[in-house]
Design a protein around this motif. Sequence first.
Motif, PDB file in Angstrom:
ATOM      1  N   VAL A   5      23.611  12.803   0.441  1.00 56.12           N
ATOM      2  CA  VAL A   5      23.094  14.015  -0.191  1.00 56.12           C
ATOM      3  C   VAL A   5      22.120  13.676  -1.316  1.00 56.12           C
ATOM      4  N   GLU A   6      22.561  12.914  -2.304  1.00 56.04           N
ATOM      5  CA  GLU A   6      21.679  12.599  -3.419  1.00 56.04           C
ATOM      6  C   GLU A   6      20.553  11.666  -2.977  1.00 56.04           C
ATOM      7  N   GLY A   7      20.858  10.779  -2.028  1.00 55.88           N
ATOM      8  CA  GLY A   7      19.802   9.926  -1.508  1.00 55.88           C
ATOM      9  C   GLY A   7      18.705  10.729  -0.850  1.00 55.88           C
ATOM     10  N   ALA A   8      19.071  11.708  -0.024  1.00 54.62           N
ATOM     11  CA  ALA A   8      18.073  12.545   0.650  1.00 54.62           C
ATOM     12  C   ALA A   8      17.279  13.365  -0.351  1.00 54.62           C
ATOM     13  N   MET A   9      17.972  13.912  -1.347  1.00 46.03           N
ATOM     14  CA  MET A   9      17.262  14.694  -2.356  1.00 46.03           C
ATOM     15  C   MET A   9      16.286  13.831  -3.143  1.00 46.03           C
ATOM     16  N   ASN A  10      16.681  12.593  -3.453  1.00 44.26           N
ATOM     17  CA  ASN A  10      15.766  11.692  -4.168  1.00 44.26           C
ATOM     18  C   ASN A  10      14.555  11.335  -3.317  1.00 44.26           C
ATOM     19  N   LEU A  11      14.774  11.081  -2.044  1.00 47.05           N
ATOM     20  CA  LEU A  11      13.655  10.771  -1.147  1.00 47.05           C
ATOM     21  C   LEU A  11      12.726  11.970  -1.009  1.00 47.05           C
ATOM     22  N   HIS A  12      13.321  13.158  -0.917  1.00 40.03           N
ATOM     23  CA  HIS A  12      12.515  14.381  -0.885  1.00 40.03           C
ATOM     24  C   HIS A  12      11.703  14.501  -2.173  1.00 40.03           C
TER      25      HIS A  12
ATOM     26  N   GLY B 237       0.825  -1.188   0.000  1.00 38.43           N
ATOM     27  CA  GLY B 237       0.000   0.000   0.000  1.00 38.43           C
ATOM     28  C   GLY B 237       0.867   1.248   0.000  1.00 38.43           C
ATOM     29  N   PRO B 238       0.344   2.387   0.432  1.00 38.92           N
ATOM     30  CA  PRO B 238       1.071   3.660   0.291  1.00 38.92           C
ATOM     31  C   PRO B 238       2.299   3.767   1.202  1.00 38.92           C
ATOM     32  N   LEU B 239       3.247   4.545   0.725  1.00 40.43           N
ATOM     33  CA  LEU B 239       4.419   4.904   1.532  1.00 40.43           C
ATOM     34  C   LEU B 239       3.985   5.939   2.560  1.00 40.43           C
ATOM     35  N   ILE B 240       4.191   5.641   3.848  1.00 40.31           N
ATOM     36  CA  ILE B 240       3.717   6.572   4.885  1.00 40.31           C
ATOM     37  C   ILE B 240       4.851   7.125   5.754  1.00 40.31           C
ATOM     38  N   GLY B 241       6.056   6.586   5.599  1.00 42.94           N
ATOM     39  CA  GLY B 241       7.164   7.090   6.408  1.00 42.94           C
ATOM     40  C   GLY B 241       8.502   6.711   5.807  1.00 42.94           C
ATOM     41  N   ILE B 242       9.507   7.576   6.011  1.00 43.05           N
ATOM     42  CA  ILE B 242      10.852   7.369   5.466  1.00 43.05           C
ATOM     43  C   ILE B 242      11.880   7.600   6.563  1.00 43.05           C
ATOM     44  N   ILE B 243      12.857   6.693   6.639  1.00 43.43           N
ATOM     45  CA  ILE B 243      14.033   6.909   7.469  1.00 43.43           C
ATOM     46  C   ILE B 243      15.245   6.765   6.552  1.00 43.43           C
ATOM     47  N   HIS B 244      15.998   7.833   6.411  1.00 40.97           N
ATOM     48  CA  HIS B 244      17.168   7.838   5.523  1.00 40.97           C
ATOM     49  C   HIS B 244      18.426   7.626   6.371  1.00 40.97           C
TER      50      HIS B 244
ATOM     51  N   SER C  54       8.370  24.378   4.277  1.00 40.73           N
ATOM     52  CA  SER C  54       7.374  24.147   3.225  1.00 40.73           C
ATOM     53  C   SER C  54       6.148  23.427   3.761  1.00 40.73           C
ATOM     54  N   GLY C  55       6.082  23.239   5.070  1.00 40.27           N
ATOM     55  CA  GLY C  55       4.937  22.570   5.665  1.00 40.27           C
ATOM     56  C   GLY C  55       4.986  21.056   5.576  1.00 40.27           C
ATOM     57  N   LEU C  56       6.164  20.499   5.314  1.00 40.27           N
ATOM     58  CA  LEU C  56       6.323  19.049   5.194  1.00 40.27           C
ATOM     59  C   LEU C  56       6.983  18.496   6.447  1.00 40.27           C
ATOM     60  N   PRO C  57       6.696  17.245   6.814  1.00 37.55           N
ATOM     61  CA  PRO C  57       7.333  16.668   8.005  1.00 37.55           C
ATOM     62  C   PRO C  57       8.813  16.427   7.769  1.00 37.55           C
ATOM     63  N   ALA C  58       9.612  16.621   8.800  1.00 39.23           N
ATOM     64  CA  ALA C  58      11.049  16.353   8.694  1.00 39.23           C
ATOM     65  C   ALA C  58      11.680  16.419  10.073  1.00 39.23           C
ATOM     66  N   LEU C  59      12.608  15.511  10.308  1.00 41.66           N
ATOM     67  CA  LEU C  59      13.468  15.545  11.487  1.00 41.66           C
ATOM     68  C   LEU C  59      14.841  15.060  11.062  1.00 41.66           C
ATOM     69  N   SER C  60      15.856  15.872  11.306  1.00 43.44           N
ATOM     70  CA  SER C  60      17.243  15.442  11.127  1.00 43.44           C
ATOM     71  C   SER C  60      17.837  15.273  12.514  1.00 43.44           C
ATOM     72  N   ILE C  61      18.267  14.060  12.833  1.00 44.75           N
ATOM     73  CA  ILE C  61      18.856  13.807  14.149  1.00 44.75           C
ATOM     74  C   ILE C  61      20.316  13.412  13.969  1.00 44.75           C
TER      75      ILE C  61
ATOM     76  N   ILE D 246      10.579  12.089  -4.230  1.00 43.38           N
ATOM     77  CA  ILE D 246       9.463  11.149  -4.381  1.00 43.38           C
ATOM     78  C   ILE D 246       8.307  11.482  -3.449  1.00 43.38           C
ATOM     79  N   THR D 247       8.572  12.256  -2.394  1.00 44.22           N
ATOM     80  CA  THR D 247       7.470  12.631  -1.491  1.00 44.22           C
ATOM     81  C   THR D 247       6.690  13.835  -2.013  1.00 44.22           C
ATOM     82  N   GLN D 248       7.125  14.418  -3.132  1.00 43.72           N
ATOM     83  CA  GLN D 248       6.331  15.502  -3.725  1.00 43.72           C
ATOM     84  C   GLN D 248       5.013  14.963  -4.254  1.00 43.72           C
ATOM     85  N   ARG D 249       4.978  13.671  -4.583  1.00 47.31           N
ATOM     86  CA  ARG D 249       3.751  13.042  -5.092  1.00 47.31           C
ATOM     87  C   ARG D 249       3.151  12.048  -4.101  1.00 47.31           C
ATOM     88  N   ARG D 250       3.764  11.948  -2.920  1.00 51.20           N
ATOM     89  CA  ARG D 250       3.289  11.020  -1.897  1.00 51.20           C
ATOM     90  C   ARG D 250       3.256  11.746  -0.559  1.00 51.20           C
TER      91      ARG D 250
END
Length: 552
Positions: free
Chosen positions: A293-300, A260-267, A346-353, A302-306
């Motif tokens: 860097v490129e991995g995070a940008m790619n994940l960011h 089903g849908p992608l609901i969470g990402i941990i990079h 941009s109003g999107l969820p994010a946490l960098s730890i 794909i979440t533009q449509r999810r």
Amino acid sequence: MACGDRYHVHRHNVTVDPADPDHFSRVLAACPAAKILYLLGLSPPAGQDVATRYLLEPLLTLVRAIATKKTGNTELYLITTGCQPVGNMPVNRPEQALLWGVARTLRLEHPEMNCRIIDIDPGDGHTPLSGLAFTALMRGIGEQCLHESAWRGNQCYVPALSVCPVFPLEGRQSTCAGNVTGFYLISGGLGAFGLRLAHWLIDRGMTNIALMGRGGAGETTRQAIAGLEQRGARISVYAADVADLTALENAVSHAEDAFGPLIGIIHGAGILRGGFLQQDSAATHYQVMRPKVEGAMNLHHITQRRQVAEFILISSASSVLGLSRYAGYAAANAYLDALAWRRRGSGLPALSIGFGPFSDAGLALSEPALMHSSRLPALTMSQGIHWLSRALCSGSAHVIAMAYDAPDPAHGIDKAHGAMDPSHTVTKAVGATDRATLDMAGPHLAAKVARSPASLSSSTPGQRAAQIVQYIRRQVAGLAGGDGEDFSDRRPLRDVGIDSLTGVELRNRLQRKFGIPLPVTLLWDYPTLAELTALILNRVQMTLSQGENHHE
């Protein structure tokens, strides 16, 4: 000075090949500069790969040229725009934060370059340097310039760490709870910490998990996955590179078909490879940065449509503290932190730890110096997971979880343990930091001031050698946590507890004490107390002789 494919001079304009250190050396020889402004960050080209190389390759070449020049009167200013979080103003150029990670490491490896970094107001985003931003920049590089600052309008801000507000975990509804359909994606999910994160997701109620790693699952990993499945989880494994957008899209599409849908990402993808700024090429640093860097940008991307509920970036304390021999790693993590702030704006969820090193897993296990650093004591994975849960409760976009003992109070951070929230705090006056802030500038070498050789001028060469030995022994004892008197002057200092991190700190202290430039590879080239003493004594005596000749 501009970048091109050949060396060319036209009146006061010089074009250099950014990959050729000789070009920069020719410019520095012809035009000795007290202050060098690095402005390439103000107008990087489009495309993450291109922008990363554009930002870093000329800087690394310039650093090598300055280091070869071996003069102590240069101040290097790195200028960025819109990559640091200040108040409610959003981050809009996270790729420029790469330079902040490099700057923090550069100050550890080459304090004699007096590297400072300034983030100016991005304005309307159409003009690289508006009139107001130009005025702020000129004030920023003035005599009272801070090591790190951000300017918004005519106000100066400085980086600060504050204790992160911690809320109780009990009674907090998990984002994962009750999600019968949907899945979480963990990049770097086949490593020890990635698998531990999968257990954490199961603890929070998530039973559908996609683990992604470049190499696929070996026998040990398959056994660990079986343990996850015994807890009731459904696990899918994808051998894919998160930095490859096509491969990522394919993996996510297959997981969506299954769960089903992608609901969470941990990079959590990343690699750790050491090398000094003066020696390693931009290509080497880029290889380290690419998965993060490129991995995070790619994940960011794909979440533009999810729509995802959580977007967690596993960063490092090195983004804030710098990490000698690991500039590429520190830079990549600084980018993750800035991306988290950009998403929040941009109003999107994010946490960098950002974590310190782990004692029982992770990249630091391959580097003994990180595991036994007196500056950054290791955490366990369980402690890291605990602070990750707390960080999610805090509501912060960027949190650091670490145990930290500053080797020198001048670093601004005394002692800390737990979760801290980096931010930018307004100064009370331009050039005067708020006493409530913690300035993370690192060591600074006032290269023009060399008082210590003069203090040795009345001593004989034999007395100077004894004073130098005594000072080095005291510093070794303090950094290694042992008895500085209890080792032979022919024994390598690494055998008494001086590792690659404390070695750079020792070199910086020797530079400050004796007012002489020393190579970043000091303890590789002069590994014993005897060799080190001979080098310093020789350079001190040369400095004193030059001073005497100057006065004649």
